[in-house]
Design a protein around this motif. Sequence first.
Motif, PDB file in Angstrom:
ATOM      1  N   LEU A 207      44.003  46.568  32.994  1.00 12.78           N
ATOM      2  CA  LEU A 207      42.657  45.146  33.220  1.00 12.78           C
ATOM      3  C   LEU A 207      42.929  44.795  31.347  1.00 12.78           C
ATOM      4  O   LEU A 207      42.575  43.056  31.601  1.00 12.78           O
ATOM      5  CB  LEU A 207      42.093  45.813  33.280  1.00 12.78           C
ATOM      6  CG  LEU A 207      41.810  45.605  34.983  1.00 12.78           C
ATOM      7  CD1 LEU A 207      40.415  46.624  35.409  1.00 12.78           C
ATOM      8  CD2 LEU A 207      42.090  45.078  35.678  1.00 12.78           C
ATOM      9  N   ALA A 210      46.013  41.943  31.054  1.00 12.18           N
ATOM     10  CA  ALA A 210      45.715  41.010  31.898  1.00 12.18           C
ATOM     11  C   ALA A 210      44.654  40.281  31.555  1.00 12.18           C
ATOM     12  O   ALA A 210      44.773  38.761  31.062  1.00 12.18           O
ATOM     13  CB  ALA A 210      45.411  41.626  33.466  1.00 12.18           C
ATOM     14  N   ARG A 211      43.298  41.053  30.624  1.00 12.02           N
ATOM     15  CA  ARG A 211      42.592  40.013  30.073  1.00 12.02           C
ATOM     16  C   ARG A 211      43.162  38.959  28.987  1.00 12.02           C
ATOM     17  O   ARG A 211      42.860  38.406  28.265  1.00 12.02           O
ATOM     18  CB  ARG A 211      41.158  40.616  29.193  1.00 12.02           C
ATOM     19  CG  ARG A 211      39.896  40.031  28.819  1.00 12.02           C
ATOM     20  CD  ARG A 211      38.777  40.495  29.040  1.00 12.02           C
ATOM     21  NE  ARG A 211      37.946  39.534  28.144  1.00 12.02           N
ATOM     22  CZ  ARG A 211      36.926  39.694  27.591  1.00 12.02           C
ATOM     23  NH1 ARG A 211      37.047  41.117  27.599  1.00 12.02           N
ATOM     24  NH2 ARG A 211      36.724  38.328  26.654  1.00 12.02           N
ATOM     25  N   VAL A 270      49.695  38.042  35.003  1.00  8.22           N
ATOM     26  CA  VAL A 270      48.385  38.199  35.329  1.00  8.22           C
ATOM     27  C   VAL A 270      47.722  38.898  36.108  1.00  8.22           C
ATOM     28  O   VAL A 270      47.159  39.672  36.348  1.00  8.22           O
ATOM     29  CB  VAL A 270      47.161  36.838  34.481  1.00  8.22           C
ATOM     30  CG1 VAL A 270      45.547  37.291  34.969  1.00  8.22           C
ATOM     31  CG2 VAL A 270      47.256  37.417  32.927  1.00  8.22           C
ATOM     32  N   SER A 274      46.838  42.423  37.477  1.00  8.80           N
ATOM     33  CA  SER A 274      45.509  42.909  37.704  1.00  8.80           C
ATOM     34  C   SER A 274      45.951  43.632  39.590  1.00  8.80           C
ATOM     35  O   SER A 274      45.202  44.451  40.122  1.00  8.80           O
ATOM     36  CB  SER A 274      44.475  42.096  38.290  1.00  8.80           C
ATOM     37  OG  SER A 274      44.934  40.972  38.386  1.00  8.80           O
TER      38      SER A 274
ATOM     39  N   GLU B 140      38.229  38.148  43.835  1.00 12.23           N
ATOM     40  CA  GLU B 140      37.999  38.839  42.632  1.00 12.23           C
ATOM     41  C   GLU B 140      39.255  38.082  41.593  1.00 12.23           C
ATOM     42  O   GLU B 140      39.634  38.178  40.484  1.00 12.23           O
ATOM     43  CB  GLU B 140      37.631  40.132  42.410  1.00 12.23           C
ATOM     44  CG  GLU B 140      36.960  40.458  42.333  1.00 12.23           C
ATOM     45  CD  GLU B 140      36.839  41.614  43.278  1.00 12.23           C
ATOM     46  OE1 GLU B 140      37.475  43.320  42.579  1.00 12.23           O
ATOM     47  OE2 GLU B 140      35.725  41.881  43.645  1.00 12.23           O
ATOM     48  N   GLY B 144      39.905  36.596  38.006  1.00  9.34           N
ATOM     49  CA  GLY B 144      41.224  36.965  37.054  1.00  9.34           C
ATOM     50  C   GLY B 144      42.119  35.807  36.119  1.00  9.34           C
ATOM     51  O   GLY B 144      42.853  36.012  34.942  1.00  9.34           O
TER      52      GLY B 144
END
Lengths: 285, 339
Positions: A207, A210-211, A270, A274, B140, B144
């Motif tokens: 995560l 991804a961020r 991304v 996720s 969700e 992202g």
Amino acid sequence: MSDATASMSGLYAGRRRRNAIVLTLSFTATAIGLGILVLILGTLIVESFRGLSMKVFTEMTPPPGADGGLLNPIVGSLIMTVLGVFIGTPIGILAGTYMAEYGRYNKVTHVIRFINDILLSAPSIIIGLFVYELVVAPMGHFSGFAGSLALAVLVIPVVVRTTEDMLMLVPRELREASSALGMPKASMIGNICYRAARAGMITGILLAIARISGETAPLLFTALNNQFFSLNLNAPMASLPAVIFQFALSPYADWQRLAWVGAMIITFAVLGLSILARTFSGSRK
Amino acid sequence: MEPMEKRSVSDFALPSASSTTQPVPASLAKALSRLRVNDQVFHSITRVAAFFVLILLSAIIGSLIIGAAPALQKFGFGFLTSERWNPVTENFGAMAPIYGTIVTSIIAMLIAVPFGLLITLFLTELCPMWLRRPIGIAIELLAGIPSIIYGIWGLFVLAPFLQAHVQPFLIDLFGNIPVLKTLFAGPPYGIGILTSSLILAIMVLPFITSISRDVFEAVPPMLKEAAYGLGFTTWEVVRYVVLPYARVGVIGGIMLGLGRALGETMAVTFVIGNAHKVSSSLLAPGTTIASTIANEFTEAVGEIYTSSLIALGLLLFVITFAVLAAARYMLMQIERRQG
């Protein structure tokens, strides 16, 4: 009597009507929410398809009007993301370990958790300013290293949070059993707790990747940008988000096309990360 | 051993190993002491890492204050109230970015909160079980998507659409109504405050939805079943049972979303138009704190210019810190209530 029943049924009809209205609205809201997601992904695919070719991955960013690709920003993004994760993850894991294993009942852990949650959602452009003040200004020039540091600062809170949460879920019996066997605490954490919490911790790292792989703001004045291919961490470095920013706002059609391609690469990277993170954490339950 | 402190059960691993009455062979004692040293070293390293988080925050605040000092000294309190932003005469005031930041965030929340709650209602009460997970994940995924993607989409898709279809309609509709006239005055640029607010609303929506879903699901089913048993409609159950029970958590989620909206940079930078003025019209271009910094920082020449931008950053940090701290406090309270 009949009056009362009439007003009662009128009241009931009114309540049913209000209910129906709200339920319809809620259905519509969900449809719109999903519609927007489809619209964004759809536009992205359609627009980027026009610019997509092998050249994107093999050639450097072109001057306006010429042919070219996104090789240098892709490589730059990968380098800075990997370095950012390598710097941020150990600190995050160790801090999360302290909070869950050593200082679980300390006052200071509460404070750290609170501060960490603030850092987690603090505006990323602030982190950019911070690293600029800390690294770029004293060194006198922008650098890929500064960009990696900014990304590392963004990684830390995500990893701290997930590590702590996951270690908290490790059953106490496991710890007691290993302690009863005479295992020192450090080995217990390494061999029992980390192993039990591994899936969740990997999810956290994914995560975090991804961020940061989509982050633009903290790179703008740390790594800046670079029109040329460069692996030098001590020099400005191109990154996909920064190139998208520059190209999308330019008046040149071919630059804008490349910006869309870059946007698609980032989005799918991304989203892929996720989804991967989700299956990782899901497979455990 | 030092006197007992508050310890968890698992802290007693080493003492029990060393408190055996048997004499310990020298090699074993050595191994044990090495283990103990390792243990203490690991403990210290983790403690340093944990305190590093605290140091990080103080360092961020400290560096912003140091960086902002020259501008704050020069302009004083007037920095907050002045609308001037003139790099040539080095005269800076933060009024326009503050105004833009707050107005775009508030409009975004006005749109996103009802939407988010309605979606939550759908996900927790109406949606068939098998659809809940996929729709929840899809919403969700919206969270992202990197903000720059929202920016490029807003610039090339949303802004032209608004310019061609929505804004002329709004101008026509409200053009003759006294108060609303000023809100929708001016030509339809496409980019501007309204477009930024819409993009922000889309970005914040998933945060509000996912937090309020968690909070809605934490309402004891017994309460809801009792209300249904009394003949409540679905809406009445949500309105009179779920919402009052979940209020603190929902507000926490909203504040968290607000924190995001206030600090959002890239998406807004694409569509706000970067005009340093306070305009009463929602269709006019404006600027926000974050987008001003993103746009001008690398081009800022001179100490005062750079320092003014850092002062804007400090301001943003103070505002978001307050909002986020309030949000976390509220969410913590609901966690405590759940035990």
